[in-house]
Design a protein around this motif. Structure first.
Motif, PDB file in Angstrom:
ATOM      1  N   ASN A 180      57.605  16.850  67.683  1.00 13.42           N
ATOM      2  CA  ASN A 180      56.263  16.350  67.965  1.00 13.42           C
ATOM      3  C   ASN A 180      55.161  17.224  67.369  1.00 13.42           C
ATOM      4  OD1 ASN A 180      57.824  14.621  69.483  1.00 13.42           O
ATOM      5  ND2 ASN A 180      56.941  15.166  71.455  1.00 13.42           N
ATOM      6  N   VAL A 181      55.372  18.545  67.371  1.00 18.79           N
ATOM      7  CA  VAL A 181      54.334  19.460  66.875  1.00 18.79           C
ATOM      8  C   VAL A 181      54.629  19.904  65.451  1.00 18.79           C
ATOM      9  CG1 VAL A 181      53.087  21.610  67.275  1.00 18.79           C
ATOM     10  CG2 VAL A 181      53.836  20.229  69.218  1.00 18.79           C
ATOM     11  N   ARG A 182      55.757  20.573  65.250  1.00 19.15           N
ATOM     12  CA  ARG A 182      56.085  21.014  63.890  1.00 19.15           C
ATOM     13  C   ARG A 182      56.211  19.812  62.948  1.00 19.15           C
ATOM     14  NH1 ARG A 182      59.090  25.375  61.022  1.00 19.15           N
ATOM     15  NH2 ARG A 182      60.177  24.369  59.286  1.00 19.15           N
ATOM     16  N   GLY A 183      56.866  18.746  63.411  1.00 25.23           N
ATOM     17  CA  GLY A 183      57.023  17.567  62.562  1.00 25.23           C
ATOM     18  C   GLY A 183      55.683  16.981  62.157  1.00 25.23           C
ATOM     19  N   THR A 184      54.770  16.858  63.114  1.00 26.04           N
ATOM     20  CA  THR A 184      53.438  16.347  62.801  1.00 26.04           C
ATOM     21  C   THR A 184      52.717  17.280  61.841  1.00 26.04           C
ATOM     22  OG1 THR A 184      53.262  15.222  64.932  1.00 26.04           O
ATOM     23  CG2 THR A 184      51.204  15.695  63.783  1.00 26.04           C
ATOM     24  N   PHE A 185      52.868  18.576  62.039  1.00 25.90           N
ATOM     25  CA  PHE A 185      52.210  19.562  61.170  1.00 25.90           C
ATOM     26  C   PHE A 185      52.738  19.476  59.745  1.00 25.90           C
ATOM     27  CE2 PHE A 185      51.100  23.608  59.370  1.00 25.90           C
ATOM     28  CZ  PHE A 185      49.903  23.956  59.978  1.00 25.90           C
ATOM     29  N   VAL A 186      54.056  19.463  59.589  1.00 26.65           N
ATOM     30  CA  VAL A 186      54.661  19.407  58.253  1.00 26.65           C
ATOM     31  C   VAL A 186      54.282  18.111  57.549  1.00 26.65           C
ATOM     32  CG1 VAL A 186      56.868  19.256  57.006  1.00 26.65           C
ATOM     33  CG2 VAL A 186      56.564  20.958  58.817  1.00 26.65           C
TER      34      VAL A 186
END
Length: 245
Positions: A115-121
């Motif tokens: 949810n966080v790293r995936g959205t950031f990348v």
């Protein structure tokens, strides 16, 4: 470009639930759509078939959205296939519920990675690749405002999505690219319904003044608005929840 489709959309988590509704809705707006999936190729193929049977243009792609190399490859494949990227919609996410004091930190890390790293990348690569006139649409959640017990860790990941979205919109000054987040309320998807008894579902359906659960198509309409005509909405979290909050 392929055929008459001038705009190209990448929809992560596009094989089911809200993601599939979004993919089909954008295809109905004459966008060529890349239906991304992480683990279920069969459902992604079904989504593409549903689009192409209606005369739309779509293809499937697999990637771990938290892996920068795989995300770069996803965008490379999209550009090779359709010539560019205009819209990126990040519906991919996981929800694991527990009171904070009881949450297994492994579950916290799993949610954070997607949810966080995936959205950031994904946002990083979208910011590098989106063409002028483009739109990045991330997914938040109304539970950030509702503060429902057992949603602590999930809501925390979506609060992070809000922050990234609002700041990136400002960082892309001068690029003619909008960056927004959609925050659904209770929506009848497998992700939402899993593990809930009928009494709980019925109660949640009474919360909005419209007195029903949202449908994936309701959320897809909001995404289509932000992906197309809504060029003056930027740096916002749009609550698509029937008035529940």
């Amino acid at each position: 470009m392929t055929g008459t489709h001038s705009r190209v959309a990448v929809v992560t988590g596009g094989s089911g639930g809200i993601g599939r509704a979004v993919a089909e809705r954008l295809a109905a707006d004459d966008m060529s759509v890349v239906v991304h999936y992480a683990g279920n190729a069969g459902r992604a193929d079904e989504a593409v078939k549903a689009i192409t049977e209606r005369g739309g243009s779509a293809t499937v792609a697999s990637a771990d959205i938290a892996d920068p190399d795989q995300v770069r490859q996803l965008f490379d494949e999209t550009e090779r296939h359709f010539g560019g990227v205009d819209v990126v919609v990040n519906t991919a996410g996981i929800m694991l519920l527990s009171p904070l004091v009881e949450l297994d930190l492994a579950d916290f890390d799993r949610m954070h990675r997607t949810n966080v790293r995936g959205t950031f990348v994904l946002s990083q690569e979208a910011a590098r690749r989106l063409r002028p006139g483009g739109a990045l649409i991330n997914f938040s959640s109304t539970v950030v405002k509702l503060a429902l017990p057992s949603y602590t860790a999930y809501a925390a990941t979506k609060g992070a999505v809000d922050a990234m979205t609002l700041i990136l919109a400002k960082e892309l000054r001068g690029r003619d690219i909008t960056v927004n987040a959609v925050a659904p309320g209770p929506t009848a998807t497998p992700l939402f319904l899993e593990g809930k008894d009928q009494q709980t579902i019925d109660h949640l359906a009474t919360l909005p003044p419209l007195e029903r659960l949202g449908r994936p198509e309701d959320i897809a309409e909001t995404v289509a608005f932000l992906a197309g005509p809504a060029r003056w909405i930027n740096g916002q979290t749009v609550y698509a929840n029937g008035g529940v909050a």
